[in-house]
Design an enzyme around this catalytic site. Structure first.
Site, PDB file in Angstrom:
ATOM      1  N   CYS A  99     -73.824 -42.230 -51.725  1.00 25.67           N
ATOM      2  CA  CYS A  99     -73.599 -40.795 -51.822  1.00 25.67           C
ATOM      3  C   CYS A  99     -74.919 -40.096 -52.100  1.00 25.67           C
ATOM      4  O   CYS A  99     -75.706 -40.571 -52.931  1.00 25.67           O
ATOM      5  CB  CYS A  99     -72.605 -40.505 -52.940  1.00 25.67           C
ATOM      6  SG  CYS A  99     -72.209 -38.759 -53.135  1.00 25.67           S
ATOM      7  N   HIS A 141     -64.381 -39.462 -47.977  1.00 20.88           N
ATOM      8  CA  HIS A 141     -65.366 -39.365 -49.061  1.00 20.88           C
ATOM      9  C   HIS A 141     -65.730 -37.896 -49.299  1.00 20.88           C
ATOM     10  O   HIS A 141     -65.772 -37.436 -50.445  1.00 20.88           O
ATOM     11  CB  HIS A 141     -66.615 -40.183 -48.694  1.00 20.88           C
ATOM     12  CG  HIS A 141     -67.720 -40.096 -49.686  1.00 20.88           C
ATOM     13  ND1 HIS A 141     -68.022 -41.135 -50.541  1.00 20.88           N
ATOM     14  CD2 HIS A 141     -68.616 -39.116 -49.945  1.00 20.88           C
ATOM     15  CE1 HIS A 141     -69.051 -40.774 -51.296  1.00 20.88           C
ATOM     16  NE2 HIS A 141     -69.431 -39.560 -50.943  1.00 20.88           N
ATOM     17  N   GLU A 142     -65.983 -37.161 -48.211  1.00 22.09           N
ATOM     18  CA  GLU A 142     -66.387 -35.760 -48.355  1.00 22.09           C
ATOM     19  C   GLU A 142     -65.230 -34.890 -48.857  1.00 22.09           C
ATOM     20  O   GLU A 142     -65.442 -33.986 -49.672  1.00 22.09           O
ATOM     21  CB  GLU A 142     -66.965 -35.225 -47.046  1.00 22.09           C
ATOM     22  CG  GLU A 142     -68.173 -35.987 -46.524  1.00 22.09           C
ATOM     23  CD  GLU A 142     -69.270 -36.274 -47.545  1.00 22.09           C
ATOM     24  OE1 GLU A 142     -69.426 -35.505 -48.524  1.00 22.09           O
ATOM     25  OE2 GLU A 142     -69.975 -37.283 -47.372  1.00 22.09           O
ATOM     26  N   HIS A 145     -65.020 -35.018 -52.530  1.00 20.66           N
ATOM     27  CA  HIS A 145     -65.928 -34.070 -53.193  1.00 20.66           C
ATOM     28  C   HIS A 145     -65.279 -32.697 -53.351  1.00 20.66           C
ATOM     29  O   HIS A 145     -65.436 -32.046 -54.391  1.00 20.66           O
ATOM     30  CB  HIS A 145     -67.232 -33.904 -52.400  1.00 20.66           C
ATOM     31  CG  HIS A 145     -68.253 -34.945 -52.676  1.00 20.66           C
ATOM     32  ND1 HIS A 145     -68.857 -35.106 -53.902  1.00 20.66           N
ATOM     33  CD2 HIS A 145     -68.804 -35.886 -51.869  1.00 20.66           C
ATOM     34  CE1 HIS A 145     -69.726 -36.098 -53.850  1.00 20.66           C
ATOM     35  NE2 HIS A 145     -69.711 -36.592 -52.621  1.00 20.66           N
TER      36      HIS A 145
END
Length: 182
Positions: A99, A141-142, A145
């Site tokens: 990351c 993953h994004e 966030h």
């Protein structure tokens, strides 16, 4: 650009849930959205990343961008505004993830191997993407966030404390402007 523009954990902004972009009819707001997306993609490319989310550059909007050269899929290079995962495969796969907000860290993370995600293009058009493999992993993953979830939430307490100390020292060493006083 590159790392000096990236918000580094344990910055509290990475733990906040982002807000949807809703001002599609406001030309000034859509222009600002376009500038944010350009900033994000340039930062991602210069830092050598394959994905980035708005909170990683200090924005609280629900925006993600990626560049994955895994296949010739039309969506390997793109951005989504207000992404929502509509479907996840039952079969999960474990792989190491890095990351941009955790320089030098790699953590094994279990994620569904395929997803269907919907959202808007940077121009407000509806998008539906069927992603698998690395592309599915990057998009998930994004989106994490955007929901205030980071790699710190995917590791054990001892490893999390070790990395908190390391990244706090790293942050202090480089004394970036985009870090609030803590």
């Amino acid at each position: 650009m590159s790392l000096e523009n990236i918000v580094i954990w344990p910055d509290k902004r990475l733990s906040e849930i982002c807000l949807p972009f809703t001002a599609w009819d406001d030309e000034s707001s859509t222009s600002q959205l376009g500038s944010l997306i350009t900033w994000m993609t340039n930062t991602m490319w210069e830092a050598g990343g394959i994905g980035i989310a708005a909170p990683q550059v200090g924005s609280s909007l629900r925006v993600i961008c990626w560049k994955v050269d895994e296949t010739k899929d039309a969506y390997n290079d793109g951005c989504l505004v207000n992404p929502v995962i509509e479907f996840q495969q039952d079969v999960a796969m474990v792989a190491e993830e890095g990351c941009l907000s955790f320089p030098g860290l790699s953590v094994p993370v279990s994620r569904p191997g395929g997803i269907i995600v919907t959202g808007k293009s940077p121009h407000g058009e509806d998008r539906r993407i069927e992603a698998k493999g690395l592309l599915a992993r990057v998009i998930q993953h994004e989106i994490d966030h955007l929901n205030g979830i980071t790699l710190a939430d995917k590791m054990g307490k001892l490893k999390r404390e070790l990395w908190k100390k390391r990244l706090t020292k790293w942050k202090d060493k480089y004394d970036h402007d985009n870090y609030p006083d803590e």
